[in-house]
Design an enzyme around this catalytic site. Structure first.
Site, PDB file in Angstrom:
ATOM      1  N   ARG A 236       0.850  -1.181   0.000  1.00 11.77           N
ATOM      2  CA  ARG A 236       0.000   0.000   0.000  1.00 11.77           C
ATOM      3  C   ARG A 236       0.893   1.241   0.000  1.00 11.77           C
ATOM      4  O   ARG A 236       1.877   1.310   0.730  1.00 11.77           O
ATOM      5  CB  ARG A 236      -0.923   0.031   1.228  1.00 11.77           C
ATOM      6  CG  ARG A 236      -2.082  -0.960   1.187  1.00 11.77           C
ATOM      7  CD  ARG A 236      -3.098  -0.596   0.123  1.00 11.77           C
ATOM      8  NE  ARG A 236      -4.276  -1.447   0.145  1.00 11.77           N
ATOM      9  CZ  ARG A 236      -4.385  -2.583  -0.519  1.00 11.77           C
ATOM     10  NH1 ARG A 236      -3.377  -3.025  -1.254  1.00 11.77           N
ATOM     11  NH2 ARG A 236      -5.498  -3.292  -0.452  1.00 11.77           N
ATOM     12  N   GLU A 265      -3.763   7.505  -6.010  1.00 13.42           N
ATOM     13  CA  GLU A 265      -3.905   6.708  -7.224  1.00 13.42           C
ATOM     14  C   GLU A 265      -5.197   7.100  -7.939  1.00 13.42           C
ATOM     15  O   GLU A 265      -6.242   7.169  -7.304  1.00 13.42           O
ATOM     16  CB  GLU A 265      -3.945   5.214  -6.867  1.00 13.42           C
ATOM     17  CG  GLU A 265      -2.663   4.718  -6.207  1.00 13.42           C
ATOM     18  CD  GLU A 265      -2.761   3.257  -5.740  1.00 13.42           C
ATOM     19  OE1 GLU A 265      -3.770   2.589  -6.052  1.00 13.42           O
ATOM     20  OE2 GLU A 265      -1.834   2.803  -5.056  1.00 13.42           O
ATOM     21  N   HIS A 284      -0.978  -0.142  -9.824  1.00  9.53           N
ATOM     22  CA  HIS A 284      -1.601  -1.040  -8.832  1.00  9.53           C
ATOM     23  C   HIS A 284      -2.074  -2.321  -9.521  1.00  9.53           C
ATOM     24  O   HIS A 284      -3.233  -2.731  -9.429  1.00  9.53           O
ATOM     25  CB  HIS A 284      -2.773  -0.346  -8.135  1.00  9.53           C
ATOM     26  CG  HIS A 284      -3.092  -0.940  -6.792  1.00  9.53           C
ATOM     27  ND1 HIS A 284      -3.512  -0.184  -5.722  1.00  9.53           N
ATOM     28  CD2 HIS A 284      -3.034  -2.218  -6.339  1.00  9.53           C
ATOM     29  CE1 HIS A 284      -3.719  -0.974  -4.675  1.00  9.53           C
ATOM     30  NE2 HIS A 284      -3.436  -2.223  -5.033  1.00  9.53           N
TER      31      HIS A 284
END
Length: 335
Positions: A236, A265, A284
């Site tokens: 994360r 993000e 991601h």
């Protein structure tokens, strides 16, 4: 049987067919939404019996408005979008899927490590710009004998350790919750965080995001790292203090980074990382494969079916809720 209301609050997949197939066992028609705010979640989930969720916020304010909810099942391993204490107080089971994408994320971490070690992205960019010169990748060091430091030593980093050892790397790890015999069996040395930062040539982040780990890798840790060190994050973004990492990269205190996750993000177009050749950025995506996505979608729905059928789910996050909720344990034959 068919009176349950189950909502998927948000999803970025093409469809939810695997979830619908699982929920159909109880005659449930899945209600699909794309919630972005607390108000969105409250509006559609207020009278839901079960929830599947990806990124939608389940804050205390939201959870206190859930009048019938028995289970919140999150796509993925991390549950940082859910207020666990509030859910437990409300008697709501929180579940996740802890054993999917282990191969994918560990492979991705190794892909970052190898790309940074062998400068494959740097070479690719140079060649496409008309520069045919091995020296653009200097300095470059042999991987064998180098130290990989793992921050966290759960299922995914254990796989990373095995894969790195196949390249002849020495592996050290920081994980205060792991029994020493587990690390010993992996031929991994457990060390404190300062020692890891000082000794590792590559540092790979694998802890969950909690209040305790937010900003966990900050200025002090970057000051201790080697100037040739590379940091990798497939966990994360907020686990790393991003400004401290920017400062370390800009000053040459560390050599590079491979980042699949970020504090914000998608990354803003004017972010400093966007101009750093020594930083590899991915969207991601470390978790993804066709197989992993199918597995995740099926299992996140199975958590809901388990609870609504009167059983504890396979993947229970807030174990303290057992004091408030009475369900049956599933026997192996009922799997």
């Amino acid at each position: 049987m068919g009176s349950w209301k189950v909502v998927v609050t948000d999803f970025d997949y093409a469809d939810v067919h695997p979830e619908e197939e699982v929920l159909d066992r109880l005659g449930i028609t899945l209600i699909k939404a794309q919630c972005r705010s607390e108000a969105d979640v409250i509006e559609i989930c207020k009278d839901a019996d079960g929830v599947l969720t990806q990124y939608a916020p389940f804050t205390r304010e939201v959870i206190e408005q859930l009048d019938k909810c028995k289970v919140i099942s999150r796509y993925g391993i991390g549950v940082d979008t859910v207020d666990l204490a509030a859910a437990t107080e409300k008697g709501i089971i929180v579940s996740n899927v802890t054993d999917y994408c282990i191969d994918e994320v560990s492979d991705h971490a190794m892909a970052f490590l190898l790309a940074c070690a062998r400068k494959t992205v740097v070479y690719n960019q140079a060649v496409k710009q008309g520069v045919w010169d091995y020296k653009v990748g200097m300095p470059m060091f042999r991987l064998r004998g180098r130290a990989l430091g793992l921050v966290g030593l759960g299922r995914i980093p254990q796989q990373v350790a095995r894969k790195a050892q196949a390249f002849g790397m020495r592996v050290i790890a920081y994980d205060p919750y792991l029994p020493e015999h587990v690390a010993r069996d992996l031929n991994v040395e457990l060390v404190d965080l300062n020692t890891l930062c000082e000794q590792a040539d590559f540092i790979s982040i694998h802890t969950p995001l909690t209040e305790a780990t937010r900003g966990f890798i900050g200025p002090e840790q970057f000051r201790r790292m080697k100037p040739e060190a590379v940091i990798i994050n497939t966990a994360r973004g907020p686990i790393i203090n991003e400004q401290a990492m920017i400062n370390a990269l800009e000053s040459g205190a560390i050599a590079g980074a491979g980042l699949d996750v970020l504090e914000q993000e998608p990354i803003p177009a004017d972010h400093p990382f966007m101009k750093m050749d020594q930083v590899i950025l991915n969207p991601h995506a470390a978790w993804h494969s066709n197989e992993a996505q199918e597995e995740l979608k099926r299992k996140v729905a199975e958590n809901v079916v388990d609870v609504l059928s009167g059983y504890w789910p396979r993947y229970l996050v807030n174990r303290e809720v057992r004091e408030k909720v009475k369900l049956k344990e599933k026997s192996p034959t009922s799997e």
